[in-house]
Design a protein around this motif. Structure first.
Motif, PDB file in Angstrom:
ATOM      1  N   TYR A 292       0.841  -1.192   0.000  1.00  0.00           N
ATOM      2  CA  TYR A 292       0.000   0.000   0.000  1.00  0.00           C
ATOM      3  C   TYR A 292       0.882   1.249   0.000  1.00  0.00           C
ATOM      4  O   TYR A 292       2.017   1.209   0.460  1.00  0.00           O
ATOM      5  N   ARG A 293       0.333   2.344  -0.507  1.00  0.00           N
ATOM      6  CA  ARG A 293       1.018   3.622  -0.463  1.00  0.00           C
ATOM      7  C   ARG A 293      -0.016   4.731  -0.399  1.00  0.00           C
ATOM      8  O   ARG A 293      -1.184   4.524  -0.712  1.00  0.00           O
ATOM      9  N   THR A 294       0.423   5.908   0.024  1.00  0.00           N
ATOM     10  CA  THR A 294      -0.495   7.036   0.055  1.00  0.00           C
ATOM     11  C   THR A 294      -0.715   7.557  -1.360  1.00  0.00           C
ATOM     12  O   THR A 294       0.113   7.376  -2.249  1.00  0.00           O
ATOM     13  N   SER A 295      -1.849   8.212  -1.536  1.00  0.00           N
ATOM     14  CA  SER A 295      -2.174   8.843  -2.811  1.00  0.00           C
ATOM     15  C   SER A 295      -2.432  10.313  -2.526  1.00  0.00           C
ATOM     16  O   SER A 295      -3.427  10.664  -1.890  1.00  0.00           O
ATOM     17  N   GLY A 296      -1.530  11.181  -2.958  1.00  0.00           N
ATOM     18  CA  GLY A 296      -1.662  12.592  -2.630  1.00  0.00           C
ATOM     19  C   GLY A 296      -1.164  12.862  -1.226  1.00  0.00           C
ATOM     20  O   GLY A 296      -0.234  12.234  -0.739  1.00  0.00           O
ATOM     21  N   GLU A 297      -1.835  13.764  -0.528  1.00  0.00           N
ATOM     22  CA  GLU A 297      -1.387  14.207   0.779  1.00  0.00           C
ATOM     23  C   GLU A 297      -2.065  13.462   1.930  1.00  0.00           C
ATOM     24  O   GLU A 297      -1.742  13.696   3.083  1.00  0.00           O
TER      25      GLU A 297
ATOM     26  N   GLY B 105      13.441   3.500  -2.497  1.00  0.00           N
ATOM     27  CA  GLY B 105      14.771   4.097  -2.535  1.00  0.00           C
ATOM     28  C   GLY B 105      15.265   4.327  -1.122  1.00  0.00           C
ATOM     29  O   GLY B 105      14.602   3.975  -0.141  1.00  0.00           O
ATOM     30  N   TYR B 106      16.417   4.957  -0.985  1.00  0.00           N
ATOM     31  CA  TYR B 106      16.929   5.250   0.347  1.00  0.00           C
ATOM     32  C   TYR B 106      16.007   6.217   1.107  1.00  0.00           C
ATOM     33  O   TYR B 106      16.072   6.295   2.334  1.00  0.00           O
ATOM     34  N   ASP B 107      15.143   6.897   0.356  1.00  0.00           N
ATOM     35  CA  ASP B 107      14.186   7.808   0.983  1.00  0.00           C
ATOM     36  C   ASP B 107      12.815   7.161   1.173  1.00  0.00           C
ATOM     37  O   ASP B 107      11.841   7.847   1.457  1.00  0.00           O
ATOM     38  N   GLY B 108      12.740   5.838   1.034  1.00  0.00           N
ATOM     39  CA  GLY B 108      11.455   5.155   1.196  1.00  0.00           C
ATOM     40  C   GLY B 108      10.688   5.106  -0.100  1.00  0.00           C
ATOM     41  O   GLY B 108      11.267   4.865  -1.170  1.00  0.00           O
ATOM     42  N   ILE B 109       9.378   5.347  -0.036  1.00  0.00           N
ATOM     43  CA  ILE B 109       8.519   5.348  -1.215  1.00  0.00           C
ATOM     44  C   ILE B 109       8.484   6.768  -1.769  1.00  0.00           C
ATOM     45  O   ILE B 109       8.014   7.694  -1.096  1.00  0.00           O
ATOM     46  N   ALA B 110       8.983   6.956  -2.983  1.00  0.00           N
ATOM     47  CA  ALA B 110       9.025   8.291  -3.570  1.00  0.00           C
ATOM     48  C   ALA B 110       7.617   8.877  -3.669  1.00  0.00           C
ATOM     49  O   ALA B 110       6.701   8.230  -4.171  1.00  0.00           O
ATOM     50  N   GLY B 111       7.453  10.083  -3.180  1.00  0.00           N
ATOM     51  CA  GLY B 111       6.167  10.753  -3.254  1.00  0.00           C
ATOM     52  C   GLY B 111       5.174  10.359  -2.186  1.00  0.00           C
ATOM     53  O   GLY B 111       4.085  10.926  -2.113  1.00  0.00           O
ATOM     54  N   ASP B 112       5.524   9.394  -1.341  1.00  0.00           N
ATOM     55  CA  ASP B 112       4.619   8.954  -0.280  1.00  0.00           C
ATOM     56  C   ASP B 112       4.650   9.955   0.874  1.00  0.00           C
ATOM     57  O   ASP B 112       5.664  10.620   1.113  1.00  0.00           O
ATOM     58  N   ARG B 113       3.536  10.044   1.584  1.00  0.00           N
ATOM     59  CA  ARG B 113       3.436  10.990   2.698  1.00  0.00           C
ATOM     60  C   ARG B 113       4.558  10.790   3.712  1.00  0.00           C
ATOM     61  O   ARG B 113       5.057  11.746   4.310  1.00  0.00           O
ATOM     62  N   HIS B 114       4.965   9.533   3.922  1.00  0.00           N
ATOM     63  CA  HIS B 114       5.984   9.242   4.935  1.00  0.00           C
ATOM     64  C   HIS B 114       7.368   9.013   4.344  1.00  0.00           C
ATOM     65  O   HIS B 114       8.271   8.568   5.036  1.00  0.00           O
ATOM     66  N   GLY B 115       7.536   9.305   3.041  1.00  0.00           N
ATOM     67  CA  GLY B 115       8.838   9.157   2.417  1.00  0.00           C
ATOM     68  C   GLY B 115       9.784  10.285   2.810  1.00  0.00           C
ATOM     69  O   GLY B 115       9.383  11.273   3.426  1.00  0.00           O
ATOM     70  N   GLY B 116      11.044  10.127   2.451  1.00  0.00           N
ATOM     71  CA  GLY B 116      12.043  11.160   2.713  1.00  0.00           C
ATOM     72  C   GLY B 116      13.169  10.663   3.589  1.00  0.00           C
ATOM     73  O   GLY B 116      12.976   9.769   4.422  1.00  0.00           O
ATOM     74  N   LEU B 117      14.348  11.217   3.398  1.00  0.00           N
ATOM     75  CA  LEU B 117      15.490  10.871   4.241  1.00  0.00           C
ATOM     76  C   LEU B 117      15.341  11.482   5.628  1.00  0.00           C
ATOM     77  O   LEU B 117      15.870  10.955   6.604  1.00  0.00           O
ATOM     78  N   THR B 118      14.633  12.617   5.716  1.00  0.00           N
ATOM     79  CA  THR B 118      14.393  13.261   6.999  1.00  0.00           C
ATOM     80  C   THR B 118      12.895  13.496   7.157  1.00  0.00           C
ATOM     81  O   THR B 118      12.120  13.377   6.210  1.00  0.00           O
TER      82      THR B 118
END
Length: 203
Positions: free
Chosen positions: A28-33, A46-59
């Protein structure tokens, strides 16, 4: 101080490392915000998680879970992925007296089967997926009213359900993890959980 006069050091309780096999039963992944997720067949990590996902990101920004920082402080994102188990979701639903609890309602990313008491896997556990991805477990995902409110919107019950989730999901709300080795995972894929040697600190 001589060696003979040093205090006797007693080793803490130690649990040996072990391996457990499992399988992905849902992705599952988020759609939008939004907080809720939608089912997908694959996740590109990726190293930042799921690209574009609400909880993605290195920080990420600190919140109520990190009272030692001012809210909104930028910090390492160890919560890139939310991992859940079907048996624990069923137990939460039963405790709340609702018909079902879907992973999407509480922002789940991976639904895994094959590991009893998934939420109790220790920090530093590594999940090695058949296609090459490795995830590292940070720890358990404490239940919050935000997720409870999402459930209440689906099944009714208002504040009673919102607060009831926090109680019913304690110690079985799943895990949070981050990507140690990127790649793609797919529904139905097998994995191996490698639990580290565990020390019970008694200092």
């Amino acid at each position: 101080m001589s060696q003979a006069s040093l205090p006797i050091f007693q080793l803490p309780q130690i649990t040996r490392p072990r391996r457990i096999e499992g399988r992905i039963t849902g992705l599952y992944r988020t759609s939008g915000e939004g907080f809720e997720t939608i089912p997908v067949e694959r996740l590109d990590l990726g190293y930042d998680g799921i690209a574009g996902d609400r909880h993605g990101g290195l920080t990420r920004k600190s919140g109520g879970r990190e009272p030692w920082y001012p809210r909104g402080t930028e910090m390492r994102n160890e919560r890139q992925l939310s991992i859940l188990a079907p048996d624990e979701l069923a137990a939460i639903a039963a405790a709340m007296d609702i018909a079902e609890l879907r992973p999407e309602w509480i922002g789940g990313n991976l639904l895994l089967e094959g590991i009893a008491q998934l939420t109790w896997l220790p920090p530093r556990t590594l999940l090695f997926f058949a296609n090459g991805v490795t995830l590292k477990i940070d720890g358990d995902n404490g239940p919050c009213r935000f997720a409870g409110r999402s459930i209440a919107e689906k099944v009714g019950g208002g504040t009673d359900v919102e607060l009831g989730f926090v109680q019913a999901a304690r110690k079985r709300r799943g895990l949070v993890a981050w990507v140690e080795k990127p790649g793609t995972i797919a529904a139905g894929e097998s994995f191996e959980a490698r639990l580290p040697e565990q020390w019970i600190y008694q200092g």
